[in-house]
Design an enzyme around this catalytic site. Structure first.
Site, PDB file in Angstrom:
ATOM      1  N   SER A 118       0.826  -1.205   0.000  1.00 34.16           N
ATOM      2  CA  SER A 118       0.000   0.000   0.000  1.00 34.16           C
ATOM      3  C   SER A 118       0.859   1.253   0.000  1.00 34.16           C
ATOM      4  CB  SER A 118      -0.863   0.032   1.258  1.00 34.16           C
ATOM      5  OG  SER A 118      -1.641  -1.118   1.330  1.00 34.16           O
ATOM      6  N   HIS A 139      -1.042  -2.511  -7.214  1.00 31.35           N
ATOM      7  CA  HIS A 139      -1.814  -2.216  -6.000  1.00 31.35           C
ATOM      8  C   HIS A 139      -3.301  -2.411  -6.277  1.00 31.35           C
ATOM      9  CE1 HIS A 139      -2.898   0.968  -2.725  1.00 31.35           C
ATOM     10  NE2 HIS A 139      -3.010  -0.257  -2.277  1.00 31.35           N
ATOM     11  N   GLU A 151      -3.673   0.300  -9.126  1.00 30.63           N
ATOM     12  CA  GLU A 151      -2.679   1.384  -9.176  1.00 30.63           C
ATOM     13  C   GLU A 151      -1.345   0.721  -9.536  1.00 30.63           C
ATOM     14  OE1 GLU A 151      -2.040   3.300  -5.347  1.00 30.63           O
ATOM     15  OE2 GLU A 151      -1.777   5.253  -6.285  1.00 30.63           O
ATOM     16  N   ASN A 189      -3.155   6.014  -1.289  1.00 30.91           N
ATOM     17  CA  ASN A 189      -3.057   6.121   0.175  1.00 30.91           C
ATOM     18  C   ASN A 189      -2.493   7.442   0.667  1.00 30.91           C
ATOM     19  OD1 ASN A 189      -4.259   3.758   1.308  1.00 30.91           O
ATOM     20  ND2 ASN A 189      -2.716   2.646   0.138  1.00 30.91           N
TER      21      ASN A 189
END
Ligand SMILES: NC(=O)c1ccc[n+]([C@@H]2O[C@H](COP(=O)([O-])OP(=O)(O)OC[C@H]3O[C@@H](n4cnc5c(N)ncnc54)[C@H](O)[C@@H]3O)[C@@H](O)[C@H]2O)c1
Length: 297
Positions: A118, A139, A151, A189
């Site tokens: 992450s 991701h 991602e 994130n």
């Protein structure tokens, strides 16, 4: 690409295995914890049943998907034939560096090594291998079979060829890949975690309760789920680990995790996976008794 190995069979690993297998790939799902593997296969079965009930797949599709998933606790055997390895183990830098050192030795020289991290630097992970051009971030979002985004994170050394292959394989999974560069938290994130941390701080300071905070964000901002419940679904330990990466990576106090989050993780209240976080999941979903744990209550 035909053979995929997934390292780590927790929340994300089982969803990634499910998705690759559903789209015809042979999957080896690997975990050091046999119990986690057992639990993962059960979860995949339940999630496939839900897709059958909704009519999005047939019972035959479910059986075929399950037949393509093989589990093992042996990393070397599990990755040796893989064209692509997706690492989805615990969000801990030393643990991931060790896994990638081993993957570099055990995986075929031409295999791509991806991480579902992450927030941990893909560039740093790539640097412990002898194949930095073939290391990339992939991701996925939780729950993987449902969420469209992947991602795709290019490390400093990641080649165009590797990036193109990962963009293509993501599209074959019916996902929408988005390419981003490798800085702490990437895009998802870096934006999401400060919001979750602020929601926890808002609760901690007694500005409003769990349900009130989540309702404001759901009804006021059209978020499908409030930030506190989302944190429970992600895992409070995962949220804490990501905030620590942001804090160290940018060196800014604004990323410091809320003390309440730290306390909850230390107490083992990590959200859905432990049965309790901001909500109690033992009998349906009800608000957990978080406020009684504040210093000033
Ligand atoms: N939870 C989320 O919503 C989410 C979303 C996107 C990405 N991620 C990332 O995905 C990764 C996994 O997160 P998760 O939520 O699935 O964690 P999790 O705690 O649910 O599962 C991690 C699994 O990794 C296994 N593991 C630990 N060390 C291992 C090793 N050396 N070899 C093999 N398996 C090992 C553990 O036994 C466990 O089953 C993390 O990097 C996390 O940041 C999580």
């Amino acid at each position: 690409m035909k053979q995929i190995a997934i390292v780590g069979s927790g929340t994300m690993g089982n969803g990634i295995a499910h998705t690759f297998a559903q789209f015809g790939y042979q999957v080896n799902l690997i975990d050091i914890n046999e119990e986690a593997l057992h639990h993962a296969v059960k979860t995949i079965g339940k999630n496939l049943d839900r897709q059958v009930t909704k009519g999005s797949i047939t019972i035959a599709d479910k059986e075929a998907t399950l037949s393509r998933i093989h589990t093992t606790a042996d990393l070397k055997a599990g990755v040796s034939q893989a064209d692509l390895v997706v690492e989805a183990a615990t969000e801990n830098i030393e643990l991931k560096l060790n896994i990638f050192r081993e993957l570099d030795v055990y995986a075929k020289p031409e295999a791509i090594l991806a991480s579902n991290t992450s927030s941990i630097s893909i560039t740093q992970i790539a640097a412990v291998t002898g194949r930095g051009t073939q290391v990339i971030g992939m991701h996925f979002m939780n729950p993987v079979p449902v969420m469209k985004l992947v991602e795709v994170i290019r490390g400093y050394a990641t080649s165009d060829e590797t990036t193109n292959q990962i963009m293509a394989v993501s599209a074959k999974l019916d996902k929408v890949p988005v390419e981003v560069n490798d800085y702490p938290g990437f895009v998802a994130n870096r934006i999401l975690m400060p919001m979750i941390n602020e929601a926890i701080t808002t609760l901690f300071e007694g500005v409003a309760g769990v349900k009130e905070i989540d309702t404001v964000m759901k009804l006021g901002m059209a978020h499908p789920m409030g930030p506190l419940q989302l944190a429970d679904f992600i895992g409070l330990d995962v949220c804490l680990a990501i905030l620590q990466v942001l804090q160290q990576g940018f060196g800014q106090a604004k990323y410091a995790p809320c003390p309440l989050l730290i306390n909850m993780v230390m107490a083992g209240k990590t959200g859905v996976k432990s049965g309790e976080g901001f909500y109690d999941y033992s009998q349906g979903i009800k608000e957990a008794n978080v406020a009684s744990k504040f210093l000033n209550q």
